[in-house]
Design a protein around this motif. Structure first.
Motif, PDB file in Angstrom:
ATOM      1  N   MET A  39       0.830  -1.205   0.000  1.00  0.00           N
ATOM      2  CA  MET A  39       0.000   0.000   0.000  1.00  0.00           C
ATOM      3  C   MET A  39       0.863   1.254   0.000  1.00  0.00           C
ATOM      4  O   MET A  39       0.584   2.226  -0.718  1.00  0.00           O
ATOM      5  N   HIS A  40       1.923   1.232   0.784  1.00  0.00           N
ATOM      6  CA  HIS A  40       2.817   2.387   0.888  1.00  0.00           C
ATOM      7  C   HIS A  40       3.484   2.705  -0.454  1.00  0.00           C
ATOM      8  O   HIS A  40       3.717   3.862  -0.790  1.00  0.00           O
ATOM      9  N   HIS A  41       3.770   1.664  -1.234  1.00  0.00           N
ATOM     10  CA  HIS A  41       4.471   1.838  -2.508  1.00  0.00           C
ATOM     11  C   HIS A  41       3.520   1.993  -3.698  1.00  0.00           C
ATOM     12  O   HIS A  41       3.986   2.038  -4.850  1.00  0.00           O
ATOM     13  N   ASP A  42       2.227   2.082  -3.449  1.00  0.00           N
ATOM     14  CA  ASP A  42       1.243   2.189  -4.536  1.00  0.00           C
ATOM     15  C   ASP A  42       1.421   3.521  -5.276  1.00  0.00           C
ATOM     16  O   ASP A  42       1.309   4.592  -4.681  1.00  0.00           O
ATOM     17  N   THR A  43       1.706   3.447  -6.572  1.00  0.00           N
ATOM     18  CA  THR A  43       1.898   4.668  -7.382  1.00  0.00           C
ATOM     19  C   THR A  43       0.798   4.851  -8.426  1.00  0.00           C
ATOM     20  O   THR A  43       0.883   5.759  -9.255  1.00  0.00           O
ATOM     21  N   SER A  44      -0.222   4.002  -8.387  1.00  0.00           N
ATOM     22  CA  SER A  44      -1.302   4.122  -9.372  1.00  0.00           C
ATOM     23  C   SER A  44      -2.115   5.390  -9.106  1.00  0.00           C
ATOM     24  O   SER A  44      -2.232   5.834  -7.952  1.00  0.00           O
ATOM     25  N   PRO A  45      -2.672   6.018 -10.136  1.00  0.00           N
ATOM     26  CA  PRO A  45      -3.398   7.290  -9.969  1.00  0.00           C
ATOM     27  C   PRO A  45      -4.540   7.219  -8.970  1.00  0.00           C
ATOM     28  O   PRO A  45      -4.789   8.176  -8.230  1.00  0.00           O
ATOM     29  N   ASP A  46      -5.232   6.090  -8.941  1.00  0.00           N
ATOM     30  CA  ASP A  46      -6.380   5.959  -8.032  1.00  0.00           C
ATOM     31  C   ASP A  46      -6.052   5.119  -6.795  1.00  0.00           C
ATOM     32  O   ASP A  46      -6.960   4.718  -6.055  1.00  0.00           O
ATOM     33  N   LEU A  47      -4.750   4.851  -6.589  1.00  0.00           N
ATOM     34  CA  LEU A  47      -4.311   4.019  -5.455  1.00  0.00           C
ATOM     35  C   LEU A  47      -5.103   2.708  -5.405  1.00  0.00           C
ATOM     36  O   LEU A  47      -5.647   2.311  -4.364  1.00  0.00           O
ATOM     37  N   ALA A  48      -5.115   2.035  -6.552  1.00  0.00           N
ATOM     38  CA  ALA A  48      -5.894   0.802  -6.694  1.00  0.00           C
ATOM     39  C   ALA A  48      -5.398  -0.303  -5.773  1.00  0.00           C
ATOM     40  O   ALA A  48      -6.189  -1.114  -5.271  1.00  0.00           O
ATOM     41  N   VAL A  49      -4.091  -0.358  -5.557  1.00  0.00           N
ATOM     42  CA  VAL A  49      -3.536  -1.393  -4.678  1.00  0.00           C
ATOM     43  C   VAL A  49      -4.059  -1.211  -3.254  1.00  0.00           C
ATOM     44  O   VAL A  49      -4.447  -2.177  -2.593  1.00  0.00           O
ATOM     45  N   VAL A  50      -4.099   0.039  -2.794  1.00  0.00           N
ATOM     46  CA  VAL A  50      -4.634   0.319  -1.457  1.00  0.00           C
ATOM     47  C   VAL A  50      -6.090  -0.131  -1.376  1.00  0.00           C
ATOM     48  O   VAL A  50      -6.503  -0.798  -0.415  1.00  0.00           O
ATOM     49  N   GLY A  51      -6.865   0.205  -2.393  1.00  0.00           N
ATOM     50  CA  GLY A  51      -8.276  -0.186  -2.418  1.00  0.00           C
ATOM     51  C   GLY A  51      -8.463  -1.686  -2.354  1.00  0.00           C
ATOM     52  O   GLY A  51      -9.311  -2.187  -1.594  1.00  0.00           O
ATOM     53  N   SER A  52      -7.657  -2.425  -3.129  1.00  0.00           N
ATOM     54  CA  SER A  52      -7.814  -3.889  -3.155  1.00  0.00           C
ATOM     55  C   SER A  52      -7.352  -4.521  -1.848  1.00  0.00           C
ATOM     56  O   SER A  52      -7.955  -5.491  -1.375  1.00  0.00           O
ATOM     57  N   LYS A  53      -6.305  -3.966  -1.234  1.00  0.00           N
ATOM     58  CA  LYS A  53      -5.830  -4.513   0.040  1.00  0.00           C
ATOM     59  C   LYS A  53      -6.860  -4.283   1.149  1.00  0.00           C
ATOM     60  O   LYS A  53      -7.117  -5.169   1.969  1.00  0.00           O
ATOM     61  N   LEU A  54      -7.447  -3.099   1.189  1.00  0.00           N
ATOM     62  CA  LEU A  54      -8.474  -2.818   2.186  1.00  0.00           C
ATOM     63  C   LEU A  54      -9.661  -3.773   2.034  1.00  0.00           C
ATOM     64  O   LEU A  54     -10.240  -4.238   3.024  1.00  0.00           O
ATOM     65  N   LYS A  55      -9.992  -4.073   0.794  1.00  0.00           N
ATOM     66  CA  LYS A  55     -11.118  -4.977   0.532  1.00  0.00           C
ATOM     67  C   LYS A  55     -10.764  -6.420   0.892  1.00  0.00           C
ATOM     68  O   LYS A  55     -11.525  -7.115   1.570  1.00  0.00           O
ATOM     69  N   ASP A  56      -9.583  -6.872   0.439  1.00  0.00           N
ATOM     70  CA  ASP A  56      -9.201  -8.276   0.632  1.00  0.00           C
ATOM     71  C   ASP A  56      -8.885  -8.601   2.087  1.00  0.00           C
ATOM     72  O   ASP A  56      -9.189  -9.689   2.568  1.00  0.00           O
ATOM     73  N   ILE A  57      -8.267  -7.650   2.798  1.00  0.00           N
ATOM     74  CA  ILE A  57      -7.820  -7.926   4.166  1.00  0.00           C
ATOM     75  C   ILE A  57      -8.893  -7.610   5.202  1.00  0.00           C
ATOM     76  O   ILE A  57      -9.125  -8.387   6.133  1.00  0.00           O
ATOM     77  N   PHE A  58      -9.566  -6.470   5.027  1.00  0.00           N
ATOM     78  CA  PHE A  58     -10.524  -6.016   6.034  1.00  0.00           C
ATOM     79  C   PHE A  58     -11.980  -6.125   5.587  1.00  0.00           C
ATOM     80  O   PHE A  58     -12.890  -5.850   6.383  1.00  0.00           O
ATOM     81  N   GLY A  59     -12.214  -6.469   4.327  1.00  0.00           N
ATOM     82  CA  GLY A  59     -13.587  -6.503   3.821  1.00  0.00           C
ATOM     83  C   GLY A  59     -14.171  -5.112   3.647  1.00  0.00           C
ATOM     84  O   GLY A  59     -15.391  -4.932   3.672  1.00  0.00           O
ATOM     85  N   ILE A  60     -13.304  -4.104   3.459  1.00  0.00           N
ATOM     86  CA  ILE A  60     -13.747  -2.718   3.279  1.00  0.00           C
ATOM     87  C   ILE A  60     -13.753  -2.395   1.790  1.00  0.00           C
ATOM     88  O   ILE A  60     -12.700  -2.352   1.152  1.00  0.00           O
TER      89      ILE A  60
END
Length: 460
Positions: A328-349
């Protein structure tokens, strides 16, 4: 509460946390000075200091002339590695090497000593069966260097009793026992004819492996699941013994100058070793992700950061691992897609917006930056103890600090911050004489090299 109010409250919680994690250079110098003082105290007496400063019984590091077939078992955290090397015997030549890495089932981390070592011995037996391309002289017994990265009272180069477990392990019947004896019994139960020639901590192995390839290596640091440091101490500084490699056990360092937040205190209270390994709990890979989770949980509970209902998984300890935090810290995508997917996969958010994701990245940055800057301060403390924090007239030798394990190797922003902070602490005049160098699998190959240095077959 409106979405705007929620974001304002969440930002306020994050800002307060950031202020508590502040590490100006003056504070870092205080941490370094405290580390140096504790090192002096630990060498002077046993039990009267936070740092164990354990004698390793390694008086001589590998020379580069070692040769033969040797094994290493590296048990340092939630995984262990088995390594096999064929040493060439000239100019630091590793003719051939192979390894395998095995995850330890979580239930074995709190089982019995026999169950843990039997599991390890079975995997070692499986690895030995693939030895066909390596040469073992007829009639020779296999020899092993055992890297055991937990606090041990070393009794000799090949024996030591476990002081306590760290990094999530809690096996009561192993405490106070000689871990070499326990491993040897498990090897015997598997029918493996193998002698443990050297018992070393991960940092001792990293120092040995680093020095084997680079004579300028002065100290070694482990930054992975856990953390530790080792260095070569001069004879006159050790009332307990002569010159040897010292295992600092710096994970147990604590000082009033460390910025311990409410989240660190809560994590410590929930841990298996309350009140111990405070430095490790702030800077090492096992804990960083959980600090992030704890802050997110407070933002969810007090600011409704993820909506009206607090996601249940946010309350699950260690559900967020540091590799996911790093991603998540290294996510460089314009919409921070990696952060979004991690929040969903790990926390169900799900359905997080960009503003929310940016705050999560900011939080990861605060936690990683604190850990990296404190790591740099710890290294400065060791350099100060060795007298290598200044440039002496006529001294042109570099001081190399060998660093191993995943937090340093894979968390790029952590590594970059550590290096830049150490340079800042040392100043331009000294910084160019100190090099932080990645010692890939240093602790594993170092253990094999130390087994060769203490082989029962010298000259084989």
């Amino acid at each position: 509460m409106t979405s705007s109010d929620r974001m304002t409250k969440a930002m306020s919680i994050l800002k307060e946390f950031e202020e508590k994690c502040s590490t100006p250079i003056g504070k870092l110098r205080q941490v370094a000075d405290a580390m140096t003082a504790e090192m002096h105290a630990g060498l002077a007496s046993e039990g009267g200091t936070k740092l164990k400063m354990l004698n390793s019984y390694v008086h001589n590091l590998p020379t580069g002339h070692e040769h033969g077939l040797f094994y290493a078992l590296d048990l340092g955290g939630t995984n262990f590695r088995v390594l096999r090397v064929q040493l060439g015997g000239r100019d630091g030549c590793v003719a051939k090497q192979e390894f395998t890495e095995v995850s330890i089932p979580p239930e074995l981390m709190t089982a019995t000593s026999g169950e843990l070592f039997d599991f390890i011995a079975k995997e070692l037996a499986r690895f030995i069966a693939t030895e066909e391309d390596f040469f073992l002289p007829p009639g020779s017994q296999r020899e092993l260097g055992f890297t055991f990265s937990f606090p041990v009272k070393q009794l000799s180069i090949a024996s030591g009793t476990l002081i306590r477990w760290t990094k999530g392990f809690s096996i009561d019947d192993a405490v106070g026992k000689d871990v070499v004896v326990e491993l040897t019994k498990a090897l015997d139960r598997q029918g493996i004819d193998m002698r443990v020639a050297a018992l070393v901590n991960g940092t001792i192995g990293t120092l040995a492996g680093g020095e084997y390839f680079n004579n300028d290596v002065a100290a070694a640091v482990i930054l992975g699941t856990g953390t530790n440091a080792a260095y070569v101490e001069r004879a006159h500084a050790i009332p307990k013994s002569g010159e040897m490699v010292i295992n600092t056990e710096w994970g147990n360092f604590r000082s009033s100058h460390l910025p311990v937040t409410e989240y660190d205190q809560a994590l410590d209270q929930d841990s298996l070793n309350v009140g111990e390994q405070i430095f490790e709990k702030i800077i090492s890979g096992m804990y960083l992700g959980d600090i992030v989770r704890r802050v997110l949980c407070k933002m969810a509970e007090e600011a409704g950061f993820f909506g009206d209902i607090v996601p249940s998984k946010l309350k699950t300890r260690f559900v967020l691992r540091t590799p996911e935090m790093s991603a998540m810290h290294h996510d460089t995508s314009p919409d921070l897609a990696v952060v979004g997917s991690k929040l969903k996969d790990i926390f169900g958010i799900s359905d997080t917006n960009l503003e929310t994701r940016k705050l999560v990245v900011d939080l990861c940055n605060i936690v990683a930056t604190l850990a990296a800057r404190l790591s740099a301060a710890g290294i400065l403390g060791i350099l100060k103890k060795m007298g290598k924090d200044t440039v002496k007239e006529g001294d042109k030798q570099r001081s190399v600090v060998a660093v191993d394990r995943g937090l340093f190797e894979h968390y790029t922003k952590f590594r970059s911050c550590l290096k830049s902070t150490l340079n800042e602490l040392l100043g331009d005049e000294v910084a160019h004489t100190v090099v932080i160098e990645h010692a890939n699998d240093g602790s594993g190959i170092g253990a094999a090299l130390l087994a060769a240095s203490h082989s029962q077959y010298p000259g084989v």
